[in-house]
Motif scaffolding. Structure first.
Motif, PDB file in Angstrom:
ATOM      1  N   VAL A  80     -11.285  35.082  16.353  1.00  0.00           N
ATOM      2  CA  VAL A  80     -10.785  34.753  17.953  1.00  0.00           C
ATOM      3  C   VAL A  80     -12.333  35.511  18.304  1.00  0.00           C
ATOM      4  N   HIS A  81     -12.868  36.611  18.180  1.00  0.00           N
ATOM      5  CA  HIS A  81     -14.407  37.649  19.053  1.00  0.00           C
ATOM      6  C   HIS A  81     -15.284  36.175  18.267  1.00  0.00           C
ATOM      7  N   ARG A  82     -15.354  35.314  17.634  1.00  0.00           N
ATOM      8  CA  ARG A  82     -16.857  34.396  17.256  1.00  0.00           C
ATOM      9  C   ARG A  82     -16.157  33.062  17.867  1.00  0.00           C
ATOM     10  N   LEU A  83     -14.594  32.393  17.875  1.00  0.00           N
ATOM     11  CA  LEU A  83     -14.056  31.744  18.392  1.00  0.00           C
ATOM     12  C   LEU A  83     -15.136  31.622  20.260  1.00  0.00           C
ATOM     13  N   SER A  84     -14.375  32.775  20.625  1.00  0.00           N
ATOM     14  CA  SER A  84     -14.774  33.194  22.244  1.00  0.00           C
ATOM     15  C   SER A  84     -16.147  33.590  22.640  1.00  0.00           C
ATOM     16  N   SER A  85     -17.105  32.886  21.393  1.00  0.00           N
ATOM     17  CA  SER A  85     -18.502  32.652  21.728  1.00  0.00           C
ATOM     18  C   SER A  85     -19.739  31.623  22.048  1.00  0.00           C
ATOM     19  N   ILE A  86     -18.594  30.665  21.338  1.00  0.00           N
ATOM     20  CA  ILE A  86     -18.649  29.176  21.533  1.00  0.00           C
ATOM     21  C   ILE A  86     -19.515  28.996  22.994  1.00  0.00           C
ATOM     22  N   THR A  87     -18.459  28.636  23.408  1.00  0.00           N
ATOM     23  CA  THR A  87     -19.448  28.863  25.279  1.00  0.00           C
ATOM     24  C   THR A  87     -19.711  29.929  26.115  1.00  0.00           C
ATOM     25  N   SER A  88     -20.068  29.764  27.096  1.00  0.00           N
ATOM     26  CA  SER A  88     -19.593  30.767  28.408  1.00  0.00           C
ATOM     27  C   SER A  88     -18.292  31.683  28.647  1.00  0.00           C
ATOM     28  N   LYS A  89     -17.663  30.996  28.743  1.00  0.00           N
ATOM     29  CA  LYS A  89     -15.883  31.475  29.088  1.00  0.00           C
ATOM     30  C   LYS A  89     -15.406  31.942  27.877  1.00  0.00           C
ATOM     31  N   GLY A  90     -15.546  30.818  27.163  1.00  0.00           N
ATOM     32  CA  GLY A  90     -14.894  31.120  25.481  1.00  0.00           C
ATOM     33  C   GLY A  90     -12.959  30.575  25.014  1.00  0.00           C
ATOM     34  N   VAL A  91     -12.520  30.517  26.118  1.00  0.00           N
ATOM     35  CA  VAL A  91     -11.144  30.395  26.737  1.00  0.00           C
ATOM     36  C   VAL A  91     -10.989  29.169  25.536  1.00  0.00           C
ATOM     37  N   SER A  92     -11.779  28.044  26.181  1.00  0.00           N
ATOM     38  CA  SER A  92     -10.996  26.903  24.991  1.00  0.00           C
ATOM     39  C   SER A  92     -11.397  26.615  23.466  1.00  0.00           C
ATOM     40  N   GLY A  93     -11.393  27.495  23.049  1.00  0.00           N
ATOM     41  CA  GLY A  93     -11.485  28.092  21.810  1.00  0.00           C
ATOM     42  C   GLY A  93     -11.032  28.946  21.154  1.00  0.00           C
ATOM     43  N   VAL A  94     -10.795  29.724  21.577  1.00  0.00           N
ATOM     44  CA  VAL A  94      -9.511  30.732  21.676  1.00  0.00           C
ATOM     45  C   VAL A  94      -8.297  29.836  21.857  1.00  0.00           C
ATOM     46  N   ALA A  95      -7.710  28.947  22.566  1.00  0.00           N
ATOM     47  CA  ALA A  95      -6.880  28.366  22.716  1.00  0.00           C
ATOM     48  C   ALA A  95      -6.538  27.062  21.376  1.00  0.00           C
ATOM     49  N   GLY A  96      -7.445  26.913  21.522  1.00  0.00           N
ATOM     50  CA  GLY A  96      -7.885  25.739  20.101  1.00  0.00           C
ATOM     51  C   GLY A  96      -7.170  26.586  19.052  1.00  0.00           C
ATOM     52  N   PHE A  97      -8.306  27.705  18.659  1.00  0.00           N
ATOM     53  CA  PHE A  97      -7.576  28.402  17.930  1.00  0.00           C
ATOM     54  C   PHE A  97      -6.107  28.627  17.678  1.00  0.00           C
ATOM     55  N   PHE A  98      -4.862  29.761  18.883  1.00  0.00           N
ATOM     56  CA  PHE A  98      -3.867  29.878  18.871  1.00  0.00           C
ATOM     57  C   PHE A  98      -3.232  28.145  18.628  1.00  0.00           C
ATOM     58  N   ALA A  99      -3.459  26.931  19.080  1.00  0.00           N
ATOM     59  CA  ALA A  99      -2.736  26.007  18.808  1.00  0.00           C
ATOM     60  C   ALA A  99      -2.714  25.638  17.289  1.00  0.00           C
ATOM     61  N   GLY A 100      -3.835  25.518  16.498  1.00  0.00           N
ATOM     62  CA  GLY A 100      -4.131  25.210  15.065  1.00  0.00           C
ATOM     63  C   GLY A 100      -3.320  26.166  14.673  1.00  0.00           C
ATOM     64  N   PHE A 101      -3.033  27.367  14.834  1.00  0.00           N
ATOM     65  CA  PHE A 101      -2.205  27.877  14.306  1.00  0.00           C
ATOM     66  C   PHE A 101      -1.013  27.498  14.220  1.00  0.00           C
ATOM     67  N   LYS A 102      -0.579  27.766  15.554  1.00  0.00           N
ATOM     68  CA  LYS A 102       0.417  27.122  15.738  1.00  0.00           C
ATOM     69  C   LYS A 102       0.606  25.661  15.133  1.00  0.00           C
ATOM     70  N   PHE A 103       0.442  25.451  14.788  1.00  0.00           N
ATOM     71  CA  PHE A 103       0.677  23.813  14.309  1.00  0.00           C
ATOM     72  C   PHE A 103      -0.194  23.623  12.024  1.00  0.00           C
ATOM     73  N   GLY A 104      -0.433  25.102  12.247  1.00  0.00           N
ATOM     74  CA  GLY A 104      -1.020  24.702  10.936  1.00  0.00           C
ATOM     75  C   GLY A 104       0.710  25.124  10.107  1.00  0.00           C
TER      76      GLY A 104
END
Length: 104
Positions: A80-104
């Motif tokens: 989650v920390h690494r994904l939050s550093s992809i963009t300046s806000k990091g929200v979309s990467g973390v939101a994608g992580f939790f969405a993918g974790f739910k779908f998985g």
């Protein structure tokens, strides 16, 4: 800079979300596989204990489970920390992580 242009949205919202979703999906699948293999190993240890091959104490079993849980938590926090550093806000990467974790 136009915040609603497709180039800006794809680079700062879409791509990090897709990356996060892929990582979350993979993390959940790996967690399931790890739990399956760990459960099988524990059952084999119980069978070996039943036949007198090994001796397992409940404290050692709980200690191993606790350390495995701590390792999983730190791994999830790292992702989650690494994904939050992809963009300046990091929200979309973390939101994608939790969405993918739910779908998985």
């Amino acid at each position: 800079e136009d915040f609603f242009s497709s180039a800006f949205l794809f680079n700062n919202v879409g791509a990090p979300f897709v990356i996060g979703m892929a990582v979350g999906y993979f993390a959940k699948k790996m967690l399931r596989i790890t739990l399956f293999v760990s459960g099988a190993a524990i059952v084999l240890l119980f069978v070996a204990e039943y036949y007198g091959i090994v001796n397992i104490s409940n404290a050692d079993l709980q200690n191993a489970a606790s350390s495995a849980t701590d390792a999983a938590k730190s791994s999830g926090d790292f992702l989650v920390h690494r994904l939050s550093s992809i963009t300046s806000k990091g929200v979309s990467g973390v939101a994608g992580f939790f969405a993918g974790f739910k779908f998985g």
